[in-house]
Design a protein around this motif. Sequence first.
Motif, PDB file in Angstrom:
ATOM      1  N   ARG A  57       0.831  -1.205   0.000  1.00 44.92           N
ATOM      2  CA  ARG A  57       0.000   0.000   0.000  1.00 44.92           C
ATOM      3  C   ARG A  57       0.867   1.257   0.000  1.00 44.92           C
ATOM      4  O   ARG A  57       0.598   2.211  -0.743  1.00 44.92           O
ATOM      5  CB  ARG A  57      -0.925  -0.018   1.223  1.00 44.92           C
ATOM      6  N   ALA A  58       1.913   1.248   0.810  1.00 42.22           N
ATOM      7  CA  ALA A  58       2.797   2.407   0.851  1.00 42.22           C
ATOM      8  C   ALA A  58       3.515   2.586  -0.480  1.00 42.22           C
ATOM      9  O   ALA A  58       3.713   3.721  -0.944  1.00 42.22           O
ATOM     10  CB  ALA A  58       3.808   2.255   1.986  1.00 42.22           C
ATOM     11  N   SER A  59       3.895   1.479  -1.120  1.00 43.59           N
ATOM     12  CA  SER A  59       4.561   1.550  -2.424  1.00 43.59           C
ATOM     13  C   SER A  59       3.680   2.266  -3.438  1.00 43.59           C
ATOM     14  O   SER A  59       4.155   3.101  -4.215  1.00 43.59           O
ATOM     15  CB  SER A  59       4.889   0.143  -2.929  1.00 43.59           C
ATOM     16  N   ARG A  60       2.397   1.914  -3.437  1.00 46.85           N
ATOM     17  CA  ARG A  60       1.480   2.554  -4.391  1.00 46.85           C
ATOM     18  C   ARG A  60       1.391   4.062  -4.152  1.00 46.85           C
ATOM     19  O   ARG A  60       1.257   4.840  -5.090  1.00 46.85           O
ATOM     20  CB  ARG A  60       0.077   1.947  -4.248  1.00 46.85           C
ATOM     21  N   ARG A  61       1.477   4.471  -2.891  1.00 47.11           N
ATOM     22  CA  ARG A  61       1.290   5.882  -2.561  1.00 47.11           C
ATOM     23  C   ARG A  61       2.538   6.727  -2.805  1.00 47.11           C
ATOM     24  O   ARG A  61       2.473   7.953  -2.727  1.00 47.11           O
ATOM     25  CB  ARG A  61       0.842   6.012  -1.108  1.00 47.11           C
ATOM     26  N   LEU A  62       3.660   6.083  -3.102  1.00 47.44           N
ATOM     27  CA  LEU A  62       4.883   6.860  -3.326  1.00 47.44           C
ATOM     28  C   LEU A  62       4.787   7.730  -4.578  1.00 47.44           C
ATOM     29  O   LEU A  62       5.526   8.705  -4.712  1.00 47.44           O
ATOM     30  CB  LEU A  62       6.091   5.928  -3.429  1.00 47.44           C
ATOM     31  N   SER A  63       3.882   7.395  -5.477  1.00 48.79           N
ATOM     32  CA  SER A  63       3.701   8.215  -6.675  1.00 48.79           C
ATOM     33  C   SER A  63       2.786   9.413  -6.430  1.00 48.79           C
ATOM     34  O   SER A  63       2.613  10.257  -7.301  1.00 48.79           O
ATOM     35  CB  SER A  63       3.131   7.376  -7.822  1.00 48.79           C
ATOM     36  N   SER A  64       2.201   9.488  -5.235  1.00 51.62           N
ATOM     37  CA  SER A  64       1.297  10.592  -4.895  1.00 51.62           C
ATOM     38  C   SER A  64       2.101  11.798  -4.423  1.00 51.62           C
ATOM     39  O   SER A  64       3.295  11.693  -4.126  1.00 51.62           O
ATOM     40  CB  SER A  64       0.329  10.153  -3.793  1.00 51.62           C
ATOM     41  N   PRO A  65       1.463  12.969  -4.313  1.00 52.87           N
ATOM     42  CA  PRO A  65       2.163  14.152  -3.784  1.00 52.87           C
ATOM     43  C   PRO A  65       2.301  14.156  -2.273  1.00 52.87           C
ATOM     44  O   PRO A  65       2.929  15.055  -1.710  1.00 52.87           O
ATOM     45  CB  PRO A  65       1.281  15.315  -4.257  1.00 52.87           C
ATOM     46  N   ASP A  66       1.730  13.162  -1.583  1.00 55.08           N
ATOM     47  CA  ASP A  66       1.818  13.108  -0.123  1.00 55.08           C
ATOM     48  C   ASP A  66       3.276  13.013   0.324  1.00 55.08           C
ATOM     49  O   ASP A  66       4.105  12.358  -0.337  1.00 55.08           O
ATOM     50  CB  ASP A  66       1.062  11.909   0.426  1.00 55.08           C
ATOM     51  N   SER A  67       3.595  13.622   1.440  1.00 57.85           N
ATOM     52  CA  SER A  67       4.941  13.515   1.979  1.00 57.85           C
ATOM     53  C   SER A  67       5.194  12.094   2.443  1.00 57.85           C
ATOM     54  O   SER A  67       4.256  11.340   2.754  1.00 57.85           O
ATOM     55  CB  SER A  67       5.134  14.487   3.140  1.00 57.85           C
ATOM     56  N   LEU A  68       6.463  11.722   2.523  1.00 57.05           N
ATOM     57  CA  LEU A  68       6.807  10.383   2.998  1.00 57.05           C
ATOM     58  C   LEU A  68       6.342  10.180   4.434  1.00 57.05           C
ATOM     59  O   LEU A  68       5.909   9.081   4.806  1.00 57.05           O
ATOM     60  CB  LEU A  68       8.308  10.155   2.884  1.00 57.05           C
ATOM     61  N   THR A  69       6.414  11.220   5.240  1.00 59.98           N
ATOM     62  CA  THR A  69       5.957  11.119   6.626  1.00 59.98           C
ATOM     63  C   THR A  69       4.458  10.861   6.679  1.00 59.98           C
ATOM     64  O   THR A  69       3.983  10.031   7.468  1.00 59.98           O
ATOM     65  CB  THR A  69       6.302  12.403   7.397  1.00 59.98           C
ATOM     66  N   THR A  70       3.688  11.553   5.847  1.00 54.95           N
ATOM     67  CA  THR A  70       2.242  11.335   5.788  1.00 54.95           C
ATOM     68  C   THR A  70       1.925   9.901   5.400  1.00 54.95           C
ATOM     69  O   THR A  70       1.053   9.250   6.004  1.00 54.95           O
ATOM     70  CB  THR A  70       1.599  12.299   4.786  1.00 54.95           C
ATOM     71  N   ILE A  71       2.629   9.387   4.392  1.00 57.62           N
ATOM     72  CA  ILE A  71       2.405   8.006   3.949  1.00 57.62           C
ATOM     73  C   ILE A  71       2.743   7.025   5.063  1.00 57.62           C
ATOM     74  O   ILE A  71       1.999   6.065   5.317  1.00 57.62           O
ATOM     75  CB  ILE A  71       3.245   7.712   2.687  1.00 57.62           C
ATOM     76  N   ALA A  72       3.852   7.280   5.751  1.00 54.25           N
ATOM     77  CA  ALA A  72       4.281   6.378   6.828  1.00 54.25           C
ATOM     78  C   ALA A  72       3.206   6.257   7.902  1.00 54.25           C
ATOM     79  O   ALA A  72       2.818   5.142   8.286  1.00 54.25           O
ATOM     80  CB  ALA A  72       5.595   6.871   7.435  1.00 54.25           C
TER      81      ALA A  72
END
Length: 292
Positions: A233-248
């Motif tokens: 799920r986190a891998s998919r979100r790495l292409s989004s504009p969200d910060s890495l901290t937000t994704i984490a």
Amino acid sequence: MEHSLAYHAVVNAMEGKAGWTPMSRFASAVSHAISGHLPYQRYHAAGMERTVQGSGAGVIERMVNDFLATDINPNYLLLSSFQREADVLIAFNAYNQSAALGVQTNVGAKGYARILGNRSRGGSSSSLGVGASDPDGCRHGTLAIVEAMLSTTRRNAAAPGGAEKRSLTTVAKLLGVESSVAGEAALVFESEGSLPIARVASSLGCHQRTLERRLRESGLTAELLRQASRLIRASRRLSSPDSLTTIAFAEGFSDLAHMTRAFQSASGMPPSLIRKLMRLGADPLAAPPAII
């Protein structure tokens, strides 16, 4: 050499274990989504055995492709997502430079590969060669990965929808285990995120101890499924504009450092590097970037 690694799909393919079942293949896919590498010694030993058996490049390539069909490691999700060969080759070279691999591979603009001497030995490079003690089977296994990447990239470019969206549940369906307890638990984690295991058990209509027992019978645990799902799920979100901290935080990691360690362990690359590489293919009309 003692702590050097090799990619799991190549090792498992060349070892050619008898007795794989659909469920054991699914359990292997889950495990290797979390840790995508195996000891280099196993890679070398399996390559030597294949060389002794006289297994040619075509045989090893088919075996590697079979394991890649169920690969859901963040590294492979990245490498199988591109539509331009230049981008996937840059990403593959970056992976080789980042991961603690026993043998380093460098691929040029035309897909021409050099398998370099072992990093810890400081061996010299040779065109399509291997380190002094590495058998031909190792070379065939590694080059099969390169060819698989290029073939997948060409398919992505020709497919209307682009790259295949692979997940725990798509692999469970491919293997025919989607209706098992493991397949159903995987679907809950992928749909709902990093839930407490007790809530997953409740959603499946059983007690947590029952769920854990049934999963152990399949060679899995709920925690393994949760960790694998969280990484995907986190891998998919790495292409989004969200910060890495937000994704984490959104995907259940305790902090960015926790997510970074998880990605490094799983794929040999930190999420910041994976994000940078994912953006190579963001604009399909842009000129291919230079090979590094």
